[in-house]
Design a protein around this motif. Sequence first.
Motif, short mmCIF file in Angstrom:
data_model
loop_
_atom_site.label_atom_id
_atom_site.label_comp_id
_atom_site.label_asym_id
_atom_site.label_seq_id
_atom_site.Cartn_x
_atom_site.Cartn_y
_atom_site.Cartn_z
N GLU A 81 0.83 -1.20 0.05
CA GLU A 81 -0.08 0.05 0.00
C GLU A 81 0.92 1.24 0.06
O GLU A 81 0.53 2.30 -0.77
CB GLU A 81 -1.04 0.06 1.35
CG GLU A 81 -1.90 1.24 1.26
CD GLU A 81 -2.82 1.22 2.57
OE1 GLU A 81 -3.41 2.14 2.76
OE2 GLU A 81 -2.32 0.43 3.21
N GLN A 82 1.85 1.20 0.75
CA GLN A 82 2.93 2.47 1.09
C GLN A 82 3.57 2.78 -0.36
O GLN A 82 3.66 3.80 -1.06
CB GLN A 82 3.84 2.00 2.12
CG GLN A 82 3.20 2.40 3.37
CD GLN A 82 4.27 2.04 4.40
OE1 GLN A 82 5.07 0.97 4.41
NE2 GLN A 82 4.20 2.71 5.55
N PHE A 83 4.09 1.77 -0.85
CA PHE A 83 4.64 1.65 -2.17
C PHE A 83 3.80 2.45 -3.37
O PHE A 83 4.14 3.28 -4.24
CB PHE A 83 5.62 0.48 -2.76
CG PHE A 83 6.12 0.40 -3.95
CD1 PHE A 83 7.12 1.23 -4.17
CD2 PHE A 83 5.61 0.04 -5.19
CE1 PHE A 83 8.14 1.34 -5.26
CE2 PHE A 83 6.13 -0.03 -6.25
CZ PHE A 83 7.57 0.69 -6.24
N VAL A 84 2.68 1.70 -3.45
CA VAL A 84 1.89 1.87 -4.78
C VAL A 84 1.34 3.45 -4.46
O VAL A 84 1.52 4.21 -5.52
CB VAL A 84 0.58 1.13 -4.55
CG1 VAL A 84 -0.36 1.53 -5.60
CG2 VAL A 84 1.13 -0.28 -5.22
N MET A 107 -8.94 0.99 -10.03
CA MET A 107 -8.59 -0.39 -9.77
C MET A 107 -8.08 -0.63 -8.34
O MET A 107 -8.23 -1.79 -7.88
CB MET A 107 -7.79 -0.95 -10.98
CG MET A 107 -7.49 -2.40 -11.11
SD MET A 107 -6.11 -2.94 -12.11
CE MET A 107 -6.82 -2.23 -13.54
N TRP A 108 -7.03 0.18 -8.22
CA TRP A 108 -6.29 -0.11 -6.99
C TRP A 108 -7.24 0.06 -5.66
O TRP A 108 -7.42 -0.71 -4.63
CB TRP A 108 -5.19 1.07 -6.89
CG TRP A 108 -4.76 1.32 -5.37
CD1 TRP A 108 -4.77 2.34 -4.81
CD2 TRP A 108 -3.65 0.26 -4.81
NE1 TRP A 108 -4.18 2.09 -3.38
CE2 TRP A 108 -3.62 1.07 -3.47
CE3 TRP A 108 -3.18 -0.86 -4.97
CZ2 TRP A 108 -2.75 0.44 -2.56
CZ3 TRP A 108 -2.35 -1.46 -4.26
CH2 TRP A 108 -1.98 -0.71 -2.79
N SER A 114 -7.37 -2.66 0.09
CA SER A 114 -7.53 -3.21 1.28
C SER A 114 -7.12 -4.50 1.69
O SER A 114 -6.97 -5.01 2.81
CB SER A 114 -9.33 -3.27 1.45
OG SER A 114 -9.83 -4.54 0.37
N ARG A 115 -6.27 -5.00 0.65
CA ARG A 115 -5.43 -6.22 0.88
C ARG A 115 -4.01 -6.09 0.79
O ARG A 115 -3.51 -7.03 0.48
CB ARG A 115 -5.92 -7.34 -0.25
CG ARG A 115 -7.57 -7.51 -0.34
CD ARG A 115 -7.65 -8.32 -1.55
NE ARG A 115 -9.25 -8.76 -1.54
CZ ARG A 115 -10.23 -8.25 -2.25
NH1 ARG A 115 -10.04 -7.06 -2.76
NH2 ARG A 115 -11.48 -8.90 -2.08
N ASP A 134 -8.06 -13.96 -3.27
CA ASP A 134 -9.06 -13.21 -2.60
C ASP A 134 -9.96 -12.24 -3.41
O ASP A 134 -11.14 -11.81 -2.99
CB ASP A 134 -8.03 -12.49 -1.57
CG ASP A 134 -8.91 -11.90 -0.51
OD1 ASP A 134 -10.21 -12.50 -0.01
OD2 ASP A 134 -8.77 -10.65 0.01
N VAL A 135 -9.25 -11.45 -4.39
CA VAL A 135 -9.81 -10.56 -5.01
C VAL A 135 -11.04 -11.09 -6.02
O VAL A 135 -12.10 -10.59 -6.26
CB VAL A 135 -8.94 -9.77 -6.09
CG1 VAL A 135 -9.70 -9.19 -7.19
CG2 VAL A 135 -8.04 -9.03 -5.26
#
Length: 387
Positions: A81-84, A107-108, A114-115, A134-135
């Motif tokens: 999450e931090q990197f994206v 999309m993100w 959340s994953r 999971d998606v």
Amino acid sequence: MKRTRRQQQGYVFRKGSVWYLRYYDHVLGADDQPTVQQKCRKLADATGQYRTKQAARELASEFLRPFNDGTTTPDSSMTLEQFVESCYLPHVKEHKRLSTHKGYSNMWTKHLKSRAAIRLRDIRTVEAENLMKDVARGGTLSKLSLAHIRSFLSGAFRFARRQGVLRTENPIRDVVLPKARAAVETYAYSLEEIMQMLLVIPEPAATVVATAAFTGARRGEIRGMLWENYDGQQIRVTQSIFRGHIDEPKTAKSKAPVPVIAPLATFLENHRRVVGNPTAGLIFQSPTGASLDLAWLARKVIRPALAAARLEWHGWHAFRRGLATNLYRLGVPDKTIQAVLRHSNLSTTMNVYVKSVAADATAAMRVFEGICNQHATAAKKAAHQLM
């Protein structure tokens, strides 16, 4: 003198029936600066093949190998999450088209954020494959949608490797997509549907529809068309407009001129006369002089007109698919269809844009030019009656 990386063996100890490893990790601190933290992790239960300390040490050596050979970097301690959000999406925004950034962001946010609490360095192919499962678990996404999500993740990890954040292989490369429903077949307008539309849609919407149907131009390209790029025979595509933002066409191939057939030329000349015979500027403008919003045009003008005539609206891109399919029905060579749609890849033209048709439809489509010319004549008569 070059400094060598300090090798650590860690401290292996047993607590109860479990082996643990205490080690040092290079991570990013709260101020985003590299720092060293002492950590502890479970190695294995002290039973079976791991009942001895030597077996536990072998596990510890395997775990510490990336730290000792330089594969693990402090930056790789960031979560996905931090990197994206701090690196990859800003990169996309700066270097890609605005529409691409918008699609990636949606999309993100909808499927991945959340994953994404897992650290980059901890994502292997197995973790990535489990994330994709999971998606897909909701069962609402098609195989194609999942492929787009996998492609997004792969792009993020390729960028991480290029930036030196990761020094391992791309974990998405070998991910196999989970089972999903088949993609819904996209729609392509037939020539008959297009002709019916042009008879019931008012101007200037009818000219916009004719442009979409007979050039196969993308929505943003239509919004960005300029009078100075139209010579009566073709229109040069030099820009694309998305949400009021002017951008380059999608690809280098997209900059190729778009041929203009006679019926469309008639529509464009009538439209030019109505708007004051301009020689430059946007071909399709809103009342304020800005680029005409085609989503608004479809919602407020086109859909109501079609509904009154009991005709269905399938979106702007159905005209592009329709042109490819109609040309294919006419027996036009595949490479020529690719050139008309200005695709970089022939397989995209034939596998995505050309829709399957009944064999007996081919002969019927031979009247394409004749019907177009008949419509052009009717439009000319109607224009003279209004003058």
